[in-house]
Design a protein around this motif. Structure first.
Motif, PDB file in Angstrom:
ATOM      1  N   THR A   1       1.538   1.592  -8.523  1.00  0.00           N
ATOM      2  CA  THR A   1       0.987   2.780  -9.189  1.00  0.00           C
ATOM      3  C   THR A   1       2.124   3.663  -9.697  1.00  0.00           C
ATOM      4  O   THR A   1       2.127   4.112 -10.849  1.00  0.00           O
ATOM      5  CB  THR A   1       0.125   3.583  -8.189  1.00  0.00           C
ATOM      6  OG1 THR A   1      -0.837   2.696  -7.623  1.00  0.00           O
ATOM      7  CG2 THR A   1      -0.568   4.749  -8.840  1.00  0.00           C
TER       8      THR A   1
ATOM      9  N   GLY B   1       0.794  -1.227   0.000  1.00  0.00           N
ATOM     10  CA  GLY B   1       0.000   0.000   0.000  1.00  0.00           C
ATOM     11  C   GLY B   1       0.826   1.275   0.000  1.00  0.00           C
ATOM     12  O   GLY B   1       0.281   2.367   0.151  1.00  0.00           O
TER      13      GLY B   1
ATOM     14  N   GLU C   1      -9.073   0.405  -3.133  1.00  0.00           N
ATOM     15  CA  GLU C   1      -8.791  -0.454  -4.291  1.00  0.00           C
ATOM     16  C   GLU C   1      -9.739  -1.659  -4.300  1.00  0.00           C
ATOM     17  O   GLU C   1     -10.307  -2.003  -5.331  1.00  0.00           O
ATOM     18  CB  GLU C   1      -7.368  -0.989  -4.165  1.00  0.00           C
ATOM     19  CG  GLU C   1      -6.447  -0.647  -5.301  1.00  0.00           C
ATOM     20  CD  GLU C   1      -5.042  -1.107  -4.966  1.00  0.00           C
ATOM     21  OE1 GLU C   1      -4.800  -2.323  -4.911  1.00  0.00           O
ATOM     22  OE2 GLU C   1      -4.178  -0.237  -4.728  1.00  0.00           O
ATOM     23  N   ASP C   2      -9.897  -2.282  -3.143  1.00  0.00           N
ATOM     24  CA  ASP C   2     -10.797  -3.453  -3.041  1.00  0.00           C
ATOM     25  C   ASP C   2     -12.221  -3.046  -3.388  1.00  0.00           C
ATOM     26  O   ASP C   2     -12.927  -3.753  -4.108  1.00  0.00           O
ATOM     27  CB  ASP C   2     -10.751  -4.059  -1.635  1.00  0.00           C
ATOM     28  CG  ASP C   2      -9.427  -4.774  -1.352  1.00  0.00           C
ATOM     29  OD1 ASP C   2      -8.685  -5.028  -2.317  1.00  0.00           O
ATOM     30  OD2 ASP C   2      -9.145  -5.060  -0.172  1.00  0.00           O
TER      31      ASP C   2
ATOM     32  N   ARG D   1      -5.739 -10.648  -7.297  1.00  0.00           N
ATOM     33  CA  ARG D   1      -5.923  -9.418  -6.506  1.00  0.00           C
ATOM     34  C   ARG D   1      -6.856  -9.578  -5.316  1.00  0.00           C
ATOM     35  O   ARG D   1      -7.354  -8.588  -4.802  1.00  0.00           O
ATOM     36  CB  ARG D   1      -6.415  -8.279  -7.416  1.00  0.00           C
ATOM     37  CG  ARG D   1      -5.414  -7.849  -8.465  1.00  0.00           C
ATOM     38  CD  ARG D   1      -4.173  -7.203  -7.873  1.00  0.00           C
ATOM     39  NE  ARG D   1      -3.027  -7.343  -8.763  1.00  0.00           N
ATOM     40  CZ  ARG D   1      -1.764  -7.200  -8.379  1.00  0.00           C
ATOM     41  NH1 ARG D   1      -1.462  -6.901  -7.130  1.00  0.00           N
ATOM     42  NH2 ARG D   1      -0.785  -7.370  -9.228  1.00  0.00           N
TER      43      ARG D   1
ATOM     44  N   THR E   1      -9.094  -4.510   6.801  1.00  0.00           N
ATOM     45  CA  THR E   1      -8.012  -4.284   5.832  1.00  0.00           C
ATOM     46  C   THR E   1      -6.760  -3.808   6.554  1.00  0.00           C
ATOM     47  O   THR E   1      -5.651  -4.255   6.267  1.00  0.00           O
ATOM     48  CB  THR E   1      -8.435  -3.239   4.763  1.00  0.00           C
ATOM     49  OG1 THR E   1      -9.641  -3.689   4.150  1.00  0.00           O
ATOM     50  CG2 THR E   1      -7.373  -3.073   3.700  1.00  0.00           C
TER      51      THR E   1
ATOM     52  N   ARG F   1      -5.764   3.055   1.237  1.00  0.00           N
ATOM     53  CA  ARG F   1      -5.565   2.870  -0.211  1.00  0.00           C
ATOM     54  C   ARG F   1      -5.992   1.468  -0.633  1.00  0.00           C
ATOM     55  O   ARG F   1      -6.650   1.301  -1.661  1.00  0.00           O
ATOM     56  CB  ARG F   1      -4.089   3.082  -0.576  1.00  0.00           C
ATOM     57  CG  ARG F   1      -3.632   4.509  -0.417  1.00  0.00           C
ATOM     58  CD  ARG F   1      -2.142   4.600  -0.673  1.00  0.00           C
ATOM     59  NE  ARG F   1      -1.621   5.924  -0.361  1.00  0.00           N
ATOM     60  CZ  ARG F   1      -0.339   6.198  -0.237  1.00  0.00           C
ATOM     61  NH1 ARG F   1       0.566   5.256  -0.406  1.00  0.00           N
ATOM     62  NH2 ARG F   1       0.069   7.420   0.037  1.00  0.00           N
ATOM     63  N   ARG F   2      -5.589   0.452   0.142  1.00  0.00           N
ATOM     64  CA  ARG F   2      -5.963  -0.932  -0.192  1.00  0.00           C
ATOM     65  C   ARG F   2      -7.482  -1.108  -0.136  1.00  0.00           C
ATOM     66  O   ARG F   2      -8.081  -1.760  -0.987  1.00  0.00           O
ATOM     67  CB  ARG F   2      -5.325  -1.913   0.815  1.00  0.00           C
ATOM     68  CG  ARG F   2      -3.952  -2.377   0.427  1.00  0.00           C
ATOM     69  CD  ARG F   2      -4.023  -3.413  -0.683  1.00  0.00           C
ATOM     70  NE  ARG F   2      -3.057  -3.142  -1.739  1.00  0.00           N
ATOM     71  CZ  ARG F   2      -1.803  -3.584  -1.757  1.00  0.00           C
ATOM     72  NH1 ARG F   2      -1.375  -4.357  -0.794  1.00  0.00           N
ATOM     73  NH2 ARG F   2      -1.000  -3.273  -2.739  1.00  0.00           N
ATOM     74  N   TYR F   3      -8.077  -0.511   0.877  1.00  0.00           N
ATOM     75  CA  TYR F   3      -9.535  -0.596   1.066  1.00  0.00           C
ATOM     76  C   TYR F   3     -10.255  -0.005  -0.146  1.00  0.00           C
ATOM     77  O   TYR F   3     -11.173  -0.610  -0.709  1.00  0.00           O
ATOM     78  CB  TYR F   3      -9.890   0.144   2.354  1.00  0.00           C
ATOM     79  CG  TYR F   3     -11.342   0.458   2.548  1.00  0.00           C
ATOM     80  CD1 TYR F   3     -12.228  -0.537   2.981  1.00  0.00           C
ATOM     81  CD2 TYR F   3     -11.830   1.744   2.331  1.00  0.00           C
ATOM     82  CE1 TYR F   3     -13.578  -0.241   3.165  1.00  0.00           C
ATOM     83  CE2 TYR F   3     -13.167   2.041   2.516  1.00  0.00           C
ATOM     84  CZ  TYR F   3     -14.039   1.048   2.933  1.00  0.00           C
ATOM     85  OH  TYR F   3     -15.363   1.332   3.114  1.00  0.00           O
TER      86      TYR F   3
ATOM     87  N   GLU G   1      -6.842 -10.474 -12.735  1.00  0.00           N
ATOM     88  CA  GLU G   1      -7.809 -10.141 -11.682  1.00  0.00           C
ATOM     89  C   GLU G   1      -7.752 -11.139 -10.533  1.00  0.00           C
ATOM     90  O   GLU G   1      -7.857 -10.773  -9.361  1.00  0.00           O
ATOM     91  CB  GLU G   1      -9.237 -10.133 -12.264  1.00  0.00           C
ATOM     92  CG  GLU G   1      -9.481  -9.039 -13.283  1.00  0.00           C
ATOM     93  CD  GLU G   1      -9.334  -7.653 -12.678  1.00  0.00           C
ATOM     94  OE1 GLU G   1      -9.746  -7.453 -11.514  1.00  0.00           O
ATOM     95  OE2 GLU G   1      -8.782  -6.776 -13.368  1.00  0.00           O
TER      96      GLU G   1
ATOM     97  N   ARG H   1     -13.176  -0.544  -5.253  1.00  0.00           N
ATOM     98  CA  ARG H   1     -13.254  -0.263  -6.689  1.00  0.00           C
ATOM     99  C   ARG H   1     -13.440  -1.536  -7.493  1.00  0.00           C
ATOM    100  O   ARG H   1     -14.078  -1.549  -8.521  1.00  0.00           O
ATOM    101  CB  ARG H   1     -11.979   0.453  -7.167  1.00  0.00           C
ATOM    102  CG  ARG H   1     -12.174   1.925  -7.458  1.00  0.00           C
ATOM    103  CD  ARG H   1     -11.042   2.497  -8.307  1.00  0.00           C
ATOM    104  NE  ARG H   1      -9.718   2.131  -7.830  1.00  0.00           N
ATOM    105  CZ  ARG H   1      -9.052   2.803  -6.890  1.00  0.00           C
ATOM    106  NH1 ARG H   1      -9.574   3.859  -6.328  1.00  0.00           N
ATOM    107  NH2 ARG H   1      -7.857   2.413  -6.514  1.00  0.00           N
ATOM    108  N   ARG H   2     -12.842  -2.617  -6.983  1.00  0.00           N
ATOM    109  CA  ARG H   2     -12.977  -3.890  -7.700  1.00  0.00           C
ATOM    110  C   ARG H   2     -14.299  -4.578  -7.387  1.00  0.00           C
ATOM    111  O   ARG H   2     -14.543  -5.692  -7.822  1.00  0.00           O
ATOM    112  CB  ARG H   2     -11.824  -4.823  -7.334  1.00  0.00           C
ATOM    113  CG  ARG H   2     -10.631  -4.672  -8.245  1.00  0.00           C
ATOM    114  CD  ARG H   2      -9.726  -5.866  -8.117  1.00  0.00           C
ATOM    115  NE  ARG H   2      -9.354  -6.074  -6.732  1.00  0.00           N
ATOM    116  CZ  ARG H   2      -8.360  -5.444  -6.144  1.00  0.00           C
ATOM    117  NH1 ARG H   2      -7.617  -4.617  -6.821  1.00  0.00           N
ATOM    118  NH2 ARG H   2      -8.088  -5.647  -4.872  1.00  0.00           N
TER     119      ARG H   2
END
Ligand code: DC
Length: 223
Positions: free
Chosen positions: A18, A13, A159-160, A90, A172, A155-157, A87, A162-163
């Motif tokens: 990125t 993270g 991202e998750d 991830r 998280t 950030r990880r949260y 995918e 968003r997926r």
């Protein structure tokens, strides 16, 4: 720009992938996500029902996997034994699994050997945990990205989410802290900053600011 090797290390993270992708794009370099390779091993072991503590079988699996990065329309794709796993690697379960299999020395040996080959021609940005210390100890540029734990978890949260996954911020943060602990305390190639790496704290910085900072470091080293 000379075809140098740029090593980007740091905890989960911290923004490595990125930033790595953007820096590679600006320089016309190849970007390699070494964490995706550990994730590929974990994903295949989990799918095949191989217990992650069965080191001999996990090592054998790692030695026999074909792992390829191929350019796609929306960025790079990861092919594992020819199958698109971009995918599938991830998920939080695969992330934890990757952290576990990456502590197995035979797995590291198999993947580090391939990472060295992938970077041999130069013109590469590789991110991970041991790139500046083990994979390319003589990389021309080494950057260590870091950020405060709550920000990395956030950030990880995001991202998750968003997926489309149902994520929970507190869970998280616990997950990221657990991976930090495992990645920094394992005996073989633990996450640590190389002595000659430049540390960048990305807490509160946006993506463009960090990208510029890393490009400045590159220019100052090899300008
Ligand atoms: O960067 P990532 O979250 O995709 O990495 C997944 C795991 O793989 C991470 O918890 C530690 C391990 N890893 C490693 O040990 N060495 C690397 N060079 C990259 C990743």
């Amino acid at each position: 720009m000379r075809k140098i090797r740029i090593a980007i290390d740091g905890p989960s993270g911290s923004g490595k992938s990125t930033i790595g992708k953007r820096v590679a794009q600006r320089l016309g370099f190849v970007y390699i996500d070494s964490g995706a390779m550990y994730r590929a091993v974990a994903r295949q072991a989990l799918a095949a029902g191989i217990p992650l503590m069965d080191e001999a079988r996990v090592v054998e699996l790692a030695q026999n996997l074909t792992i390829e990065f191929v350019p796609g329309e929306k960025g790079q794709h990861l092919l594992v034994n020819g199958e698109d796993m971009t995918e599938a690697i991830r998920t939080p379960a695969v992330a934890q699994g990757a952290s576990r299999v990456s502590a197995i020395p035979g797995v590291r040996r198999a993947l580090v050997r391939r990472q060295k080959e992938m970077g041999a021609a130069g013109g590469v940005v590789m991110d991970g945990r041991d790139i500046g210390t083990v994979v390319f100890p003589d990389a021309e540029v080494k950057v260590f990205l870091d950020a405060a734990l709550p920000e990395r978890a956030r950030r990880r949260y995001l991202e998750d989410r968003r997926r489309g996954e149902t994520a929970d911020l507190a869970a998280t943060e616990k997950d990221v802290a657990e991976r930090d602990r495992r990645d920094t305390t394992r005996a073989d190639s633990p996450l640590r900053q190389a002595e000659d790496a430049v540390r960048v704290d990305t807490t509160g910085l946006d993506i463009e600011a960090v990208t510029r900072r890393v490009l400045d470091i590159v220019a100052a080293k090899v300008g």
